[in-house]
Design a protein around this motif. Sequence first.
Motif, PDB file in Angstrom:
ATOM      1  N   MET A 189       0.157  13.634   0.327  1.00 30.22           N
ATOM      2  CA  MET A 189       0.695  13.158   1.599  1.00 30.22           C
ATOM      3  C   MET A 189      -0.110  11.937   2.054  1.00 30.22           C
ATOM      4  SD  MET A 189       2.830  13.590   4.137  1.00 30.22           S
ATOM      5  CE  MET A 189       3.479  15.268   4.121  1.00 30.22           C
ATOM      6  N   CYS A 190       0.607  10.894   2.451  1.00 25.69           N
ATOM      7  CA  CYS A 190      -0.038   9.658   2.912  1.00 25.69           C
ATOM      8  C   CYS A 190      -0.110   9.657   4.437  1.00 25.69           C
ATOM      9  CB  CYS A 190       0.792   8.475   2.411  1.00 25.69           C
ATOM     10  SG  CYS A 190       0.173   6.866   2.923  1.00 25.69           S
ATOM     11  N   THR A 191      -0.931   8.776   5.000  1.00 26.63           N
ATOM     12  CA  THR A 191      -1.016   8.650   6.463  1.00 26.63           C
ATOM     13  C   THR A 191       0.319   8.238   7.079  1.00 26.63           C
ATOM     14  OG1 THR A 191      -1.796   6.398   6.121  1.00 26.63           O
ATOM     15  CG2 THR A 191      -3.479   8.072   6.540  1.00 26.63           C
ATOM     16  N   CYS A 192       1.193   7.643   6.272  1.00 22.26           N
ATOM     17  CA  CYS A 192       2.493   7.200   6.786  1.00 22.26           C
ATOM     18  C   CYS A 192       3.527   8.318   6.787  1.00 22.26           C
ATOM     19  CB  CYS A 192       3.010   6.018   5.968  1.00 22.26           C
ATOM     20  SG  CYS A 192       3.641   6.477   4.339  1.00 22.26           S
ATOM     21  N   GLY A 193       3.186   9.469   6.180  1.00 22.55           N
ATOM     22  CA  GLY A 193       4.115  10.585   6.161  1.00 22.55           C
ATOM     23  C   GLY A 193       4.882  10.742   4.864  1.00 22.55           C
ATOM     24  N   ALA A 207       0.826  -1.215   0.000  1.00 25.44           N
ATOM     25  CA  ALA A 207       0.000   0.000   0.000  1.00 25.44           C
ATOM     26  C   ALA A 207       0.859   1.263   0.000  1.00 25.44           C
ATOM     27  CB  ALA A 207      -0.927   0.002   1.212  1.00 25.44           C
ATOM     28  N   HIS A 208       2.055   1.159   0.578  1.00 25.74           N
ATOM     29  CA  HIS A 208       2.912   2.344   0.679  1.00 25.74           C
ATOM     30  C   HIS A 208       4.059   2.333  -0.341  1.00 25.74           C
ATOM     31  CE1 HIS A 208       0.742   3.658   4.261  1.00 25.74           C
ATOM     32  NE2 HIS A 208       0.715   2.374   4.576  1.00 25.74           N
ATOM     33  N   MET A 209       3.899   1.512  -1.381  1.00 24.12           N
ATOM     34  CA  MET A 209       4.827   1.657  -2.517  1.00 24.12           C
ATOM     35  C   MET A 209       4.603   3.056  -3.082  1.00 24.12           C
ATOM     36  SD  MET A 209       4.701  -1.763  -4.846  1.00 24.12           S
ATOM     37  CE  MET A 209       2.943  -1.711  -5.151  1.00 24.12           C
ATOM     38  N   GLY A 268       2.937  10.392  -2.172  1.00 24.08           N
ATOM     39  CA  GLY A 268       2.715   9.611  -3.382  1.00 24.08           C
ATOM     40  C   GLY A 268       2.625   8.114  -3.216  1.00 24.08           C
ATOM     41  N   CYS A 269       2.233   7.640  -2.006  1.00 34.72           N
ATOM     42  CA  CYS A 269       2.048   6.195  -1.830  1.00 34.72           C
ATOM     43  C   CYS A 269       0.887   5.708  -2.708  1.00 34.72           C
ATOM     44  CB  CYS A 269       1.733   5.860  -0.378  1.00 34.72           C
ATOM     45  SG  CYS A 269       3.107   6.169   0.736  1.00 34.72           S
ATOM     46  N   TRP A 270       0.954   4.444  -3.087  1.00 34.90           N
ATOM     47  CA  TRP A 270      -0.088   3.829  -3.931  1.00 34.90           C
ATOM     48  C   TRP A 270      -1.466   4.014  -3.305  1.00 34.90           C
ATOM     49  CZ3 TRP A 270      -0.893  -2.142  -4.520  1.00 34.90           C
ATOM     50  CH2 TRP A 270      -1.687  -2.395  -5.652  1.00 34.90           C
TER      51      TRP A 270
HETATM   52 ZN   LIG Z   1       2.171   5.713   2.767  1.00 34.64          ZN
END
Ligand SMILES: [Zn+2]
Length: 296
Positions: free
Chosen positions: A165-169, A155-157, A172-174
């Motif tokens: 911005m993704c929840t992981c910081g 998911a975070h590729m 551009g995460c998938w």
């Molecule tokens: Zn992410």
Amino acid sequence: MLGAVELLPGLVRAAAVDDDGQLRQLVERSFHADAGGADIEAVIADVAAQCFTFQRVRGIGIACPGLVDVHTGAIVELLDLPQLQGFPLSDVVAKHGRAPAVAEHRARLQAMGDRWFGQGRGRRSFASVTTGETLGVGILYDGQVIAPPGGRSGAHMIVAAEGEMCTCGSLGCWKTVATTAWLRRAATAAGLDGVTGLADLVRRPEPAAAAVLDRYADHLALGLINIQHLFAPGRFIVHGEARAAGQAFRDRIEDRLLAVTSWSAEAERPHLVVADVDEDVSALLGGAGLVLTRLG
Ligand SMILES: [Zn+2]
């Protein structure tokens, strides 16, 4: 008989599964997602004891919605239940379920359900894809489930150098462009009100709906193309939302995959198939498959 436990934010389920993938016993109990760690532990212990005290199993595979240490079975990161950080999940289930227990990230574990009980039976390689509110890929490569300690589920590729911005910081995460959350935002931006998910969007007659659908299919294809380039699994087993989206939607993803892999005559042509296991129990079947894979 094989044991399986599924932990979800707010629910614990345990099942006894026979060697053909049929559920013979199911126990479940809800809890408040804000409950303290000790209270959640009591629920997990109770469900495991209820399910496995009289229906003995040779091992228990646990589906965890976050990262687990595959050696110790402790929770490393669970964003939806942060109070369980460091929680010894496998130890608690093993003690109260009275059988050896192993835990795995839910998305990676789903591949084991497909491998033993679903569309992956008899294959040496395939990818199992979770779509919808959550996104992830589990891979079987040359007979081995690719699940390295410290690895994630895809998911975070990162698929865009300057993305959202993704929840992981990260940027551009998938998952920022290929989950239901993105679909709802894109539908609203295209003037389509109240779209709840993919099945809803497929039924919308407006021309704008078709355009959003195409973009969503293309975004899902981005991650799968990377998987095909690296592991050439050929078969992509689709779970979740995209399963019910219709053949045209899946064909578009398949076309994108074919378009960028035409150079290889050696690899199996990439193709999508719809998962044939009941979605409601796919994580439990994955747990049972984990027992067969890890505990023999
Ligand atoms: Zn992410």
